[in-house]
Design an enzyme around this catalytic site. Structure first.
Site, PDB file in Angstrom:
ATOM      1  N   TYR A  13       0.474   8.829  15.281  1.00  0.00           N
ATOM      2  CA  TYR A  13       1.749   8.134  15.479  1.00  0.00           C
ATOM      3  C   TYR A  13       2.900   9.086  15.772  1.00  0.00           C
ATOM      4  CZ  TYR A  13      -0.740   4.769  12.396  1.00  0.00           C
ATOM      5  OH  TYR A  13      -1.651   3.943  11.803  1.00  0.00           O
ATOM      6  N   CYS A  27     -10.178  20.930  18.012  1.00  0.00           N
ATOM      7  CA  CYS A  27     -10.004  21.236  19.434  1.00  0.00           C
ATOM      8  C   CYS A  27      -9.303  20.077  20.114  1.00  0.00           C
ATOM      9  CB  CYS A  27     -11.354  21.530  20.062  1.00  0.00           C
ATOM     10  SG  CYS A  27     -12.176  22.907  19.265  1.00  0.00           S
ATOM     11  N   GLY A  84       0.847  -1.181   0.000  1.00  0.00           N
ATOM     12  CA  GLY A  84       0.000   0.000   0.000  1.00  0.00           C
ATOM     13  C   GLY A  84       0.888   1.239   0.000  1.00  0.00           C
ATOM     14  N   ARG A  85       1.561   1.431   1.116  1.00  0.00           N
ATOM     15  CA  ARG A  85       2.396   2.613   1.309  1.00  0.00           C
ATOM     16  C   ARG A  85       3.431   2.784   0.198  1.00  0.00           C
ATOM     17  NH1 ARG A  85       2.861   4.397   6.476  1.00  0.00           N
ATOM     18  NH2 ARG A  85       2.439   2.273   7.169  1.00  0.00           N
TER      19      ARG A  85
HETATM   20  C1  LIG Z   1      -2.285  -2.557   5.736  1.00  0.00           C
HETATM   21  C2  LIG Z   1      -2.083  -3.843   5.028  1.00  0.00           C
HETATM   22  C3  LIG Z   1      -1.283  -3.911   3.883  1.00  0.00           C
HETATM   23  C4  LIG Z   1      -0.538  -2.722   3.332  1.00  0.00           C
HETATM   24  O1  LIG Z   1       0.444  -2.273   4.201  1.00  0.00           O
HETATM   25  P1  LIG Z   1       1.477  -1.127   3.744  1.00  0.00           P
HETATM   26  O2  LIG Z   1       2.252  -0.872   4.982  1.00  0.00           O
HETATM   27  O3  LIG Z   1       0.674   0.018   3.314  1.00  0.00           O
HETATM   28  O4  LIG Z   1       2.299  -1.688   2.650  1.00  0.00           O
HETATM   29  C5  LIG Z   1      -1.185  -5.124   3.238  1.00  0.00           C
HETATM   30  N1  LIG Z   1      -1.829  -6.223   3.692  1.00  0.00           N
HETATM   31  C6  LIG Z   1      -2.603  -6.201   4.802  1.00  0.00           C
HETATM   32  C7  LIG Z   1      -3.293  -7.446   5.213  1.00  0.00           C
HETATM   33  C8  LIG Z   1      -2.740  -5.021   5.500  1.00  0.00           C
HETATM   34  O5  LIG Z   1      -3.501  -5.011   6.607  1.00  0.00           O
END
Ligand SMILES: *Cc1c(COP(=O)(O)O)cnc(C)c1O
Length: 413
Positions: free
Chosen positions: A313, A340, A273-274
């Protein structure tokens, strides 16, 4: 030095049409990065990236990734529905959920998604609510600490996810008896890693477990899912991961462990994702106030409801004051939103150029887990999302919320 992917002139044009705050995405950057990932794993014919929808759940973004050959990784009903609506076919959807409601297994089965079971007890649960499919994956949790060359990266023993090692064996046997023909193995052991060793180390662990499980249970293991966790450099002094080196590191483990075991047909998959989106999105906001009390504050028109990571975080997000890139960073500011909540700060004691009201600020690396973590506290509304297309033009890919959206779920008797 972190440089925004957008120029001040481009931003002036975009903000004339779409008022700040908004998240802006870089189509060119997204596509180039996705191609590099595929290049890194080109040695593995079955390779597939299932983009973690939770990072950036936007149809236009998902379709760009689809064009680049990615599937989706979902963990909720609406993420499954979104993938379906974007035209992802069954096998292009991975369903890696936990604490899963029955209706989500039902929809996952209906769509033909690949189910990645989080727990041994979910075998019976799935059997009862939706039936056991012929292809299934199980999520492994090795417990203890996860270390790379003696450095502890994370603490799987404390994590709620996955099967124990013993449960993996029992689970594969049980699933086989219930008619499963092909198996996958998944694990996610550390988040936002800045190390080319994370995936290769994880792959080494999973490949070894795969060889053992094949011996113990006779399971036909077809894919190994390295999941997410490859990180991005949020700080300007951090080095970026080298995805080509990462792919090569995984290939070496594959040759070393799987190929000699006669498992050279195993597909590698990822659920990044990231890494796929993080650097290719930013939050664009306008400085609206300056406040001089015990500290110097700059108030902006975005708040933690648009980007929660700093509040949640203490995460660092780099800030560029547009048009002042060459000016000395000789002012120490807290950059705040209007919630707030005193943790509604995008930066604390940050050295920046002198900021004037009306200045455009780019908050970097918000492309993943940015907009997506938004919320409505204090009645704040979620922002728009805008795509900077490859030809340099901007396109609205999600409108901003209006008060009507906020009131839509309320019941006034
Ligand atoms: C959040 C998540 C990802 C993606 O994680 P990243 O840190 O954004 O790469 C992939 N698989 C599962 C099951 C997740 O919960």
């Amino acid at each position: 030095m972190k440089k925004p992917f957008v120029t001040l002139d481009q931003l002036k044009e975009i903000t004339a049409q779409y008022p700040t705050p908004f998240h802006l995405y870089d189509e060119k950057g997204i596509r180039e990065n996705a191609r590099k990932l595929h290049q890194a794993f080109a040695w593995n014919p079955g390779f597939k990236e299932y983009f973690a929808v939770k990072a950036t759940p936007n149809p236009t973004i998902l379709k760009i990734l689809q064009e680049e050959g990615c599937g989706t990784d979902c963990s909720s009903l609406t993420e499954l529905m979104l993938s379906d609506r974007c035209g992802f076919a069954g096998k292009d959807i991975m369903f890696s959920s936990n604490d899963t409601p029955a209706e989500e297994f039902v929809l996952a089965r209906k769509l033909g998604a690949t189910i990645n079971l989080d727990d041994f007890t979910h075998i019976d649960f799935l059997k009862d609510v939706a039936g056991i499919p012929e292809v299934i994956s199980c999520r492994y949790n090795p417990g203890g600490h996860f270390a790379i060359s003696n450095e502890i990266m994370d603490n799987p023993g404390d994590a709620k996810y996955g099967f124990t090692r013993q449960q993996m064996t029992e689970g594969f046997k049980k699933l086989k008896a219930l008619g499963v023909k092909q198996f996958g193995i998944h694990a996610f052991l550390a988040s936002n890693t800045i190390s080319n060793e994370y995936y290769p180390t994880l792959a080494g662990i999973l490949f070894q477990v795969a060889v053992e499980l094949k011996e113990e249970t006779g399971a036909d293991i077809r894919f190994i899912n390295l999941s997410g966790g490859v990180g991005i450099p949020y700080r300007p002094d951090q080095p970026a991961n080298d995805i080509l080196a990462i792919g090569e590191g995984v290939r070496r483990k594959y040759e070393e462990i799987l190929v000699p075991a006669g498992m050279g047909n195993v597909a590698i998959c990822t659920e990044l994702g990231r890494f796929m989106l993080g650097p290719y999105g930013c939050l664009v906001t306008t400085a609206t106030h300056e406040k001089h009390i015990y500290k110097e504050y700059i108030g902006v028109d975005a708040c933690a409801a648009n980007l929660m990571r700093p509040a949640m975080y203490g995460a660092y997000h780099h800030i560029t004051v547009m048009g002042k890139e060459d000016q000395p960073c000789d002012h120490k500011y807290d950059v705040t939103g209007a919630l707030c909540e005193n943790n509604d700060k995008f930066a604390i004691d940050r050295m920046l150029p002198k900021i004037d009201r009306g200045d455009l600020l780019v908050i970097h690396d918000t492309g993943a887990h940015g907009y997506a973590m938004g919320y409505n506290y204090n009645g704040r509304l979620r922002s728009a999302e805008v795509l900077l297309q490859e030809d340099g033009s901007a396109k609205l890919i999600r409108r901003a919320e209006t008060p009507d959206d906020y009131f839509a779920t309320m019941i006034f008797d």
